[in-house]
Design a protein around this motif. Structure first.
Motif, PDB file in Angstrom:
ATOM      1  N   LEU A   1      20.825 -88.293  -9.813  1.00 45.17           N
ATOM      2  CA  LEU A   1      20.513 -89.190 -10.931  1.00 45.17           C
ATOM      3  C   LEU A   1      21.139 -90.436 -10.633  1.00 45.17           C
ATOM      4  O   LEU A   1      22.707 -90.255 -10.080  1.00 45.17           O
ATOM      5  CB  LEU A   1      21.329 -88.664 -12.299  1.00 45.17           C
TER       6      LEU A   1
ATOM      7  N   CYS B   1      27.738 -87.197 -15.318  1.00 44.93           N
ATOM      8  CA  CYS B   1      26.954 -86.172 -14.787  1.00 44.93           C
ATOM      9  C   CYS B   1      27.120 -85.792 -13.560  1.00 44.93           C
ATOM     10  O   CYS B   1      26.497 -84.744 -12.879  1.00 44.93           O
ATOM     11  CB  CYS B   1      25.549 -86.997 -14.713  1.00 44.93           C
TER      12      CYS B   1
ATOM     13  N   ASN C   1      17.648 -93.112 -13.078  1.00 41.19           N
ATOM     14  CA  ASN C   1      16.678 -92.592 -12.262  1.00 41.19           C
ATOM     15  C   ASN C   1      16.852 -90.917 -11.889  1.00 41.19           C
ATOM     16  O   ASN C   1      18.286 -90.830 -11.706  1.00 41.19           O
ATOM     17  CB  ASN C   1      16.312 -93.288 -11.107  1.00 41.19           C
ATOM     18  N   VAL C   2      15.681 -90.296 -12.276  1.00 42.91           N
ATOM     19  CA  VAL C   2      15.919 -88.826 -12.166  1.00 42.91           C
ATOM     20  C   VAL C   2      15.128 -88.292 -11.107  1.00 42.91           C
ATOM     21  O   VAL C   2      13.813 -88.570 -11.208  1.00 42.91           O
ATOM     22  CB  VAL C   2      15.392 -88.148 -13.547  1.00 42.91           C
ATOM     23  N   TYR C   3      15.455 -87.793 -10.008  1.00 40.08           N
ATOM     24  CA  TYR C   3      14.777 -86.902  -9.109  1.00 40.08           C
ATOM     25  C   TYR C   3      15.355 -85.819  -8.770  1.00 40.08           C
ATOM     26  O   TYR C   3      16.432 -85.552  -8.467  1.00 40.08           O
ATOM     27  CB  TYR C   3      14.960 -87.794  -7.767  1.00 40.08           C
ATOM     28  N   GLU C   4      14.528 -84.464  -8.842  1.00 43.87           N
ATOM     29  CA  GLU C   4      14.613 -83.323  -8.511  1.00 43.87           C
ATOM     30  C   GLU C   4      13.582 -82.474  -7.675  1.00 43.87           C
ATOM     31  O   GLU C   4      12.631 -82.933  -7.859  1.00 43.87           O
ATOM     32  CB  GLU C   4      14.865 -82.486  -9.729  1.00 43.87           C
TER      33      GLU C   4
ATOM     34  N   VAL D   1      10.205 -88.358 -18.162  1.00 41.70           N
ATOM     35  CA  VAL D   1      10.373 -87.705 -16.969  1.00 41.70           C
ATOM     36  C   VAL D   1       9.674 -86.464 -16.986  1.00 41.70           C
ATOM     37  O   VAL D   1       9.005 -85.895 -18.028  1.00 41.70           O
ATOM     38  CB  VAL D   1      11.902 -86.841 -17.030  1.00 41.70           C
TER      39      VAL D   1
END
Length: 94
Positions: free
Chosen positions: A40, A22, A51-54, A83
């Motif tokens: 990520l 990624c 974990n995903v954060y955008e 998500v």
């Protein structure tokens, strides 16, 4: 402002390799117009969780990037996803 946050589930034995794959996606996102943050990361407690954060300035910025996101091979490695997209009306110091 748009926030995308949640968790992906991948095979626990494959998580580090998945995240390494990624790196280019994270780099492209952070360079994309309107991207304020993109991460990520491996969860420190659950071995199969990513974990995903955008954070994005606008929906248009997010959708423009989504066309250049993960390839089919990377997507196929995701076993489950929880998500969500959040619309933020204001930002202030904690």
């Amino acid at each position: 402002m748009i926030i995308i946050a949640g968790a992906l589930r991948v095979d626990a034995a494959d998580r580090d390799d998945y995240l390494a794959g990624c790196a280019q996606i994270v780099t492209r996102a952070r360079e994309a117009a309107g991207c304020l943050d993109f991460a990520l990361s491996a969860d420190p407690v659950e071995a199969d969780r990513v974990n995903v954060y955008e954070r994005w300035e606008t929906d248009e910025d997010l959708h423009r990037f989504r066309g250049t996101g993960p390839d089919a091979g990377q997507t196929a490695r995701i076993l489950d996803a929880d998500v969500h997209k959040y619309r933020i009306a204001g930002v202030e110091a904690p």
